[in-house]
Design a protein around this motif. Sequence first.
Motif, PDB file in Angstrom:
ATOM      1  N   PHE A 192       0.837  -1.199   0.000  1.00 15.19           N
ATOM      2  CA  PHE A 192       0.000   0.000   0.000  1.00 15.19           C
ATOM      3  C   PHE A 192       0.875   1.254   0.000  1.00 15.19           C
ATOM      4  N   TRP A 193       1.957   1.227   0.804  1.00 13.33           N
ATOM      5  CA  TRP A 193       2.881   2.357   0.869  1.00 13.33           C
ATOM      6  C   TRP A 193       4.070   2.176  -0.073  1.00 13.33           C
ATOM      7  N   TYR A 194       4.473   0.917  -0.241  1.00 13.97           N
ATOM      8  CA  TYR A 194       5.659   0.621  -1.040  1.00 13.97           C
ATOM      9  C   TYR A 194       5.313  -0.429  -2.092  1.00 13.97           C
ATOM     10  N   PRO A 195       4.780  -0.003  -3.236  1.00 19.23           N
ATOM     11  CA  PRO A 195       4.359  -0.958  -4.281  1.00 19.23           C
ATOM     12  C   PRO A 195       5.477  -1.892  -4.730  1.00 19.23           C
ATOM     13  N   GLU A 196       6.719  -1.413  -4.633  1.00 19.77           N
ATOM     14  CA  GLU A 196       7.855  -2.241  -5.057  1.00 19.77           C
ATOM     15  C   GLU A 196       8.117  -3.414  -4.110  1.00 19.77           C
ATOM     16  N   ALA A 197       7.382  -3.479  -2.990  1.00 22.09           N
ATOM     17  CA  ALA A 197       7.565  -4.587  -2.042  1.00 22.09           C
ATOM     18  C   ALA A 197       7.313  -5.941  -2.697  1.00 22.09           C
ATOM     19  N   VAL A 198       6.506  -5.963  -3.768  1.00 19.14           N
ATOM     20  CA  VAL A 198       6.219  -7.239  -4.448  1.00 19.14           C
ATOM     21  C   VAL A 198       7.474  -7.834  -5.055  1.00 19.14           C
ATOM     22  N   SER A 199       8.500  -7.016  -5.261  1.00 16.78           N
ATOM     23  CA  SER A 199       9.745  -7.532  -5.844  1.00 16.78           C
ATOM     24  C   SER A 199      10.842  -7.741  -4.811  1.00 16.78           C
ATOM     25  N   TRP A 200      10.537  -7.466  -3.538  1.00 19.76           N
ATOM     26  CA  TRP A 200      11.542  -7.704  -2.502  1.00 19.76           C
ATOM     27  C   TRP A 200      11.849  -9.199  -2.407  1.00 19.76           C
ATOM     28  N   LYS A 201      13.102  -9.515  -2.087  1.00 19.57           N
ATOM     29  CA  LYS A 201      13.530 -10.907  -1.951  1.00 19.57           C
ATOM     30  C   LYS A 201      13.674 -11.270  -0.475  1.00 19.57           C
ATOM     31  N   HIS A 202      12.940 -12.301  -0.060  1.00 20.74           N
ATOM     32  CA  HIS A 202      13.039 -12.737   1.332  1.00 20.74           C
ATOM     33  C   HIS A 202      14.408 -13.352   1.586  1.00 20.74           C
ATOM     34  N   LEU A 203      15.040 -12.951   2.685  1.00 22.03           N
ATOM     35  CA  LEU A 203      16.372 -13.449   3.023  1.00 22.03           C
ATOM     36  C   LEU A 203      16.340 -14.426   4.191  1.00 22.03           C
ATOM     37  N   LYS A 204      15.722 -14.022   5.290  1.00 23.67           N
ATOM     38  CA  LYS A 204      15.694 -14.894   6.475  1.00 23.67           C
ATOM     39  C   LYS A 204      14.662 -14.375   7.453  1.00 23.67           C
ATOM     40  N   THR A 205      14.069 -15.292   8.215  1.00 27.82           N
ATOM     41  CA  THR A 205      13.143 -14.924   9.283  1.00 27.82           C
ATOM     42  C   THR A 205      13.619 -15.541  10.592  1.00 27.82           C
ATOM     43  N   TYR A 206      13.635 -14.737  11.633  1.00 30.80           N
ATOM     44  CA  TYR A 206      13.950 -15.212  12.978  1.00 30.80           C
ATOM     45  C   TYR A 206      12.672 -15.215  13.814  1.00 30.80           C
TER      46      TYR A 206
END
Length: 416
Positions: free
Chosen positions: A343-357
Amino acid sequence: MKKDAEVIVVGAGIAGLTAAKILKAAQKSVLVLEHSDGVGGRVRTDEVDGYLLDRGFQVFLTAYPEARNLLDYKALDLCKFDPGAIILNKKGANILGDPIRQPGSTMSTLLSSAATFTDKLRMLRLKLKLAGKSIDKIFSEPEITTTEYLKKEGFSGTIVNQFFMPFMTGIFLEDRLSTSSRMFEFVFKMFSEGDAAIPAKGMGMIPKQLAECLAPQELLFHQNVSVVNGGSVTTTDGLSYHANFVLIATDPLRSPISNRNSNIEHHSVSNMYFTARKRPFEKPLIALNTLPGKIVNNIAVLDRISNRYSESGDTLISLSLIGDHSNANQNELQENVVSELKFWYPEAVSWKHLKTYHIDYALPNDDHVTNEPGYTTIRVNDQCFICGDYLMNGSINAAMKSGRLAAEGIINTMRL
């Protein structure tokens, strides 16, 4: 029986390392036993694919009195966030800054819809009030919830929902703001009187600096202590170590002894990292999600604060999700996070997930806090002491202070 050291410290987190530093400065021999493969406890940094990932988004408050006495800030190469925050709401994004410390934010702060003009004056009044209030005085005040405190100070629902709620939720890791008003005043004072920063090479540099006082033979890893008996400890591998005193510096869930703090309530958090070619925002600020029912509470662009966090030059985005998300479908969780932020950052759809803690024990419950644990709190018996922020309040400052007080207690006992 041959002694391995005068004091065995179980746990190489901030509290245990601080205690070891104090003990060594007093010429006492120490042996630090750590169950994991490195120092830091909850304050660690990993290197993943050329990025520095702190295990849970954290900032270091330079005004912490214990840290000022025990750490070399210059050697940490601290990189600062600007005071204030980016407010993300249904209307878009706006900035609520601190015009006193950063005059350049005056206009954006005055125009921000996150607070009424009266709220902004009350914020200034609160800063001045706490500037004249000692930490000892703060922790001697009667306790009410942070929510009650904000109402008592006259803040409107607008600034509570648009700023205080998401900002303090990211610090306290609970979204009801039931945390003690003492803790709120302490944290607000620390933010007002110093900087929120991170070491250039990650939060893990803080415990690494504390551990510099230890020789390799004084710090042993992969030592999971399961039994404490007098001045002796035994690991799950059957190894035994002996000393005059034992200091338990683990969090209460990992403690090898049973005490009244073993079942302390705590808060969890999930920390999700993404990489991208372009930063979602350029200001060195934390972005706060103010929407009800949100997944993501706050966003930080870490390479904007320190370029050492990204070897490649691509951006590193840290997202904090309050609560325990470890049992969620992780692919769906990532999709929901991206859907929320686009909604605020349309480019988020292209972000690459790296790691989740997923961090179960991230902070102790701070509904009731102190800054001065009594001697009977830190001394379990004649030969065993304990330390940790859970004995006081959930902060790096409290972890360091509890470690120092426990070490001083042992030193004073040795003199008797």
